[in-house]
Design a protein around this motif. Structure first.
Motif, PDB file in Angstrom:
ATOM      1  N   SER A   1       2.120   6.203  -5.330  1.00 51.41           N
ATOM      2  CA  SER A   1       3.209   5.406  -4.313  1.00 51.41           C
ATOM      3  C   SER A   1       4.404   5.850  -4.661  1.00 51.41           C
ATOM      4  O   SER A   1       4.829   5.402  -6.202  1.00 51.41           O
ATOM      5  CB  SER A   1       2.493   4.210  -3.470  1.00 51.41           C
ATOM      6  OG  SER A   1       3.127   3.729  -4.627  1.00 51.41           O
TER       7      SER A   1
ATOM      8  N   PRO B   1      -6.814   4.442  -2.262  1.00 49.25           N
ATOM      9  CA  PRO B   1      -6.223   4.682  -1.173  1.00 49.25           C
ATOM     10  C   PRO B   1      -6.993   4.873  -0.230  1.00 49.25           C
ATOM     11  O   PRO B   1      -6.479   4.916   1.283  1.00 49.25           O
ATOM     12  CB  PRO B   1      -5.297   6.464  -1.838  1.00 49.25           C
ATOM     13  CG  PRO B   1      -6.412   6.942  -3.297  1.00 49.25           C
ATOM     14  CD  PRO B   1      -7.287   5.414  -3.541  1.00 49.25           C
TER      15      PRO B   1
ATOM     16  N   LYS C   1       0.347  -0.986   0.112  1.00 48.03           N
ATOM     17  CA  LYS C   1      -0.127   0.071   0.532  1.00 48.03           C
ATOM     18  C   LYS C   1       1.164   1.255   0.116  1.00 48.03           C
ATOM     19  O   LYS C   1       0.596   2.214  -0.667  1.00 48.03           O
ATOM     20  CB  LYS C   1      -1.105  -0.115   1.547  1.00 48.03           C
ATOM     21  CG  LYS C   1      -2.085   1.535   1.379  1.00 48.03           C
ATOM     22  CD  LYS C   1      -2.137   1.146   2.555  1.00 48.03           C
ATOM     23  CE  LYS C   1      -3.547   2.417   2.547  1.00 48.03           C
ATOM     24  NZ  LYS C   1      -4.162   2.535   1.503  1.00 48.03           N
TER      25      LYS C   1
ATOM     26  N   THR D   1      -0.654  -1.288  -5.764  1.00 50.58           N
ATOM     27  CA  THR D   1       0.697  -0.198  -4.910  1.00 50.58           C
ATOM     28  C   THR D   1      -1.244   0.655  -4.836  1.00 50.58           C
ATOM     29  O   THR D   1      -1.768   1.228  -5.661  1.00 50.58           O
ATOM     30  CB  THR D   1       1.277   0.202  -5.093  1.00 50.58           C
ATOM     31  OG1 THR D   1       1.799   1.424  -4.275  1.00 50.58           O
ATOM     32  CG2 THR D   1       1.613   1.145  -6.170  1.00 50.58           C
ATOM     33  N   ASP D   2      -0.545   1.827  -4.006  1.00 49.03           N
ATOM     34  CA  ASP D   2      -1.606   2.489  -3.743  1.00 49.03           C
ATOM     35  C   ASP D   2      -1.404   3.899  -4.643  1.00 49.03           C
ATOM     36  O   ASP D   2       0.429   4.006  -5.434  1.00 49.03           O
ATOM     37  CB  ASP D   2      -1.430   3.190  -3.426  1.00 49.03           C
ATOM     38  CG  ASP D   2      -2.930   3.318  -1.314  1.00 49.03           C
ATOM     39  OD1 ASP D   2      -3.367   2.456  -1.969  1.00 49.03           O
ATOM     40  OD2 ASP D   2      -2.716   3.765  -0.646  1.00 49.03           O
ATOM     41  N   PRO D   3      -2.422   4.516  -5.350  1.00 48.18           N
ATOM     42  CA  PRO D   3      -1.933   6.069  -6.916  1.00 48.18           C
ATOM     43  C   PRO D   3      -0.594   6.497  -6.129  1.00 48.18           C
ATOM     44  O   PRO D   3      -1.315   7.364  -4.836  1.00 48.18           O
ATOM     45  CB  PRO D   3      -2.939   6.302  -6.939  1.00 48.18           C
ATOM     46  CG  PRO D   3      -4.247   6.209  -5.979  1.00 48.18           C
ATOM     47  CD  PRO D   3      -3.900   5.142  -5.531  1.00 48.18           C
TER      48      PRO D   3
ATOM     49  N   THR E   1       1.038  -2.951 -13.918  1.00 48.09           N
ATOM     50  CA  THR E   1       0.532  -1.883 -12.035  1.00 48.09           C
ATOM     51  C   THR E   1      -0.601  -1.876 -11.807  1.00 48.09           C
ATOM     52  O   THR E   1      -1.757  -0.545 -12.842  1.00 48.09           O
ATOM     53  CB  THR E   1       1.413  -0.233 -11.432  1.00 48.09           C
ATOM     54  OG1 THR E   1       3.066  -0.954 -11.981  1.00 48.09           O
ATOM     55  CG2 THR E   1       1.370  -0.066 -11.063  1.00 48.09           C
TER      56      THR E   1
ATOM     57  N   ASP F   1       4.468   3.135  -6.828  1.00 52.67           N
ATOM     58  CA  ASP F   1       4.099   3.486  -8.557  1.00 52.67           C
ATOM     59  C   ASP F   1       4.105   3.756  -9.338  1.00 52.67           C
ATOM     60  O   ASP F   1       4.547   3.704 -10.360  1.00 52.67           O
ATOM     61  CB  ASP F   1       2.531   4.333  -7.889  1.00 52.67           C
ATOM     62  CG  ASP F   1       1.421   4.631  -8.500  1.00 52.67           C
ATOM     63  OD1 ASP F   1       1.609   3.410  -9.918  1.00 52.67           O
ATOM     64  OD2 ASP F   1       0.711   5.397  -9.319  1.00 52.67           O
TER      65      ASP F   1
ATOM     66  N   ASN G   1      -3.913  -0.014  -9.050  1.00 51.03           N
ATOM     67  CA  ASN G   1      -4.059   1.000  -8.528  1.00 51.03           C
ATOM     68  C   ASN G   1      -5.088   0.432  -7.465  1.00 51.03           C
ATOM     69  O   ASN G   1      -5.487   0.410  -7.900  1.00 51.03           O
ATOM     70  CB  ASN G   1      -3.995   2.238  -9.230  1.00 51.03           C
ATOM     71  CG  ASN G   1      -2.669   3.040  -8.812  1.00 51.03           C
ATOM     72  OD1 ASN G   1      -2.258   4.037  -9.989  1.00 51.03           O
ATOM     73  ND2 ASN G   1      -1.817   2.153  -8.433  1.00 51.03           N
TER      74      ASN G   1
END
Length: 534
Positions: A171, A190, A134, A167-169, A185, A174, A187
């Motif tokens: 990051s 979040p 995350k 992952t979170d946008p 990737t 990312d 997203n």
């Protein structure tokens, strides 16, 4: 099986009858699904405002399904049939229970133990790596990514084409993964905390790539949500939350057991959700994961509440205490997430923060930077070095004596926490020490594999009630793995994680007994003998 059912008796039934009518009158359920951040008080409002996206996970995650299925099919055509998930805590526990329950293979690398890392690096010709974080900066996950890139390249495999990122946008991961040209990737939302992320990209991407029907998973969750969002006394999320956080006096040891539900590892997923969400500000409820037949199930302790996962048709007319729940896997995940939101409300804490998780990470970073010499052992007994503060060991020089000295400090309302920094796939026999200590003490005993428990029950150990005594088990190994571009090895990393957590526990005045096995096989056998002799 997609409907939800709950049966409660004794203290749990009293808590439900007392609290659920009030929760219905307050419109808690509809406010929760409307993402009202005020439900946990003013102090929690800022955090809650950016942590309630999980209530809408089903609809937000629907567009992921065709993307996941297309990528899975592409990999299959290329002969990629093995998936390794590098993730910790909320990024790994949900995919593990989803895939294991579906009978689908997924290698979950949530350890820094060199032996487990080595096993993850097998069969690279047919392997893809899913890197899931995350924050995009998790040290365990980044270390796994680095070693896989190196291994792929050595094997003549195009590394970027075999790496998928969740992952979170925005990051660090990312940005870096897109620049590196990784295969894909994904997203995630979040506004969802890691432990609530089961039905977001974190849970669905690894599960779907490995072969799970994630569309059906979302269908079952959607059906459950229809009931969970209703302000109704039959709302199982409200009932379960009232049982977990509303007993009076509080039964703060939640014993989780599977007694017939068609799932594998659900309690391990629920353990993080419960411990990290409630264990703070000196309060909380401690999840204790056990197998059927464990001593805790029949202890009759006044601070224990048994929550059984059962098959839908398994109603017990003779039930006199505890909770029995049934439903689809994703439906129960949603129900437990609602229940924890309810329990946080009843306990008066913010269920979405984890203020004490960072302390062990900081201690680890400091140790890796300074690389101090190991502290000398207080004593060595056979294949086991014994360490601990003087007031913990009380002069003990053998493993049985050290264990006895620690257990003498167990409060009447306390628990024992066993923490094994080991390859959890290769040394499952260590888990048997849990039942042995539970029978010896008559108290709940938790067992956590390090370092992954640092991302789950580790929060409770420091932030929850000061009731625990802790047995930390580490081991020497002839196997080590370098981490490319990093000035430490996996062996040094897991050692620093153990040292760092023990330091933080001691700073919180928690009694810690540290046992280091000089030889894994002989040391495990000796430890199990010592525990059985208590």
């Amino acid at each position: 099986m997609s409907s939800l059912s709950l049966q409660a008796a004794g203290a749990a039934r009293e808590a439900i009858d007392t609290n659920v009518p009030r929760l219905v009158a307050e419109k808690f359920a509809s406010k929760l699904f409307a993402q009202d951040p005020a439900l946990w008080g003013a102090a929690a409002e800022e955090e809650a405002a950016v942590r309630l996206g999980w209530t809408d996970a089903v609809s937000v995650s629907r567009p992921l399904v065709p993307e996941i299925e297309e990528l899975r099919d592409d990999f299959a055509r290329e002969g990629v049939t093995r998936f390794v998930l590098a993730g910790m805590g909320g990024s790994s526990l949900a995919p593990e229970v989803i895939t294991r329950s579906a009978g689908v293979e997924l290698f979950v690398l949530d350890s820094t133990d060199p032996e487990m890392v080595t096993k993850a690096l097998e069969d690279l010709e047919h392997t893809a790596l899913i890197v899931s974080s995350k924050s995009g900066s998790t040290v365990e996950t980044d270390s796994a990514r680095r070693v896989f890139i190196d291994a792929f390249e050595r094997a003549g495999v195009d590394a970027p084409s075999r790496i998928v990122v969740v992952t979170d946008p925005g990051s660090p991961m990312d940005t870096a993964s897109r620049e590196a040209g990784y295969r894909k990737t994904f997203n995630a939302d979040p506004n969802v905390g890691g432990r609530f992320s089961a039905l977001t990209a974190f849970g669905l991407v690894p599960s779907g790539l490995a072969g799970v029907d994630v569309a059906a998973l979302l269908d079952d969750a959607e059906e459950a949500v229809e009931m969970l969002r209703e302000d109704d006394e039959n709302n199982i999320g409200l009932q379960l939350g009232a049982a977990l956080g509303g007993t009076s006096p509080l039964r703060d040891k939640i014993v989780l057991v599977n007694q017939g539900a068609p799932f594998v590892g659900f309690a391990d997923w629920a353990e993080q959700l419960i411990a990290e969400s409630t264990g703070k500000s000196g309060t909380g409820v401690l999840p204790v994961v056990v197998d059927d037949g464990a001593p805790e199930l029949t202890s009759g302790a006044s601070d224990v509440l048994v929550v059984s996962l059962v098959a839908e048709e398994d109603v017990d007319p003779e039930q006199s205490e505890g909770v029995r729940v049934a439903g689809s896997l994703s439906g129960l995940m949603m129900a437990f997430e609602v229940a924890i939101a309810v329990a946080g409300h009843l306990l008066g804490i913010d269920p979405f923060n984890q203020p004490d998780v960072e302390s062990a990470k900081a201690a680890t970073r400091e140790l890796l930077a300074s690389k101090p010499e190991p502290s000398p052992a207080a004593a060595t007994d056979g294949e086991i070095e014994i360490r601990g503060a003087e007031d913990v060991l009380r002069g003990a020089t053998t493993v049985p004596a050290a264990l006895s000295a620690l257990l003498e400090q167990l409060p009447e309302d306390g628990y024992v926490s066993v923490q094994a920094y080991f390859d959890r796939l290769g040394w499952t026999e260590l888990e048997s020490v849990r039942d042995v200590l539970a029978r010896r003490t008559g108290r709940p005993v938790t067992f956590g594999w390090g370092p992954r428990f640092l991302h789950s029950t580790g929060q409770y150990h420091k932030g929850g009630p000061a009731q625990g005594v802790y047995v930390q088990i580490t081991a020497a190994t002839d196997t080590d793995v370098d981490i490319p571009g990093i000035p430490f090895t996996f062996g040094e990393l897991i050692s620093a994680q153990a040292d760092g957590d023990a330091t933080v526990l001691a700073e919180h005045h928690r009694p810690v007994l540290r046992l280091r096995l000089l030889d894994r096989e002989a040391g495990v056998a000796q430890l199990l003998r010592a525990a059985s002799e208590l």
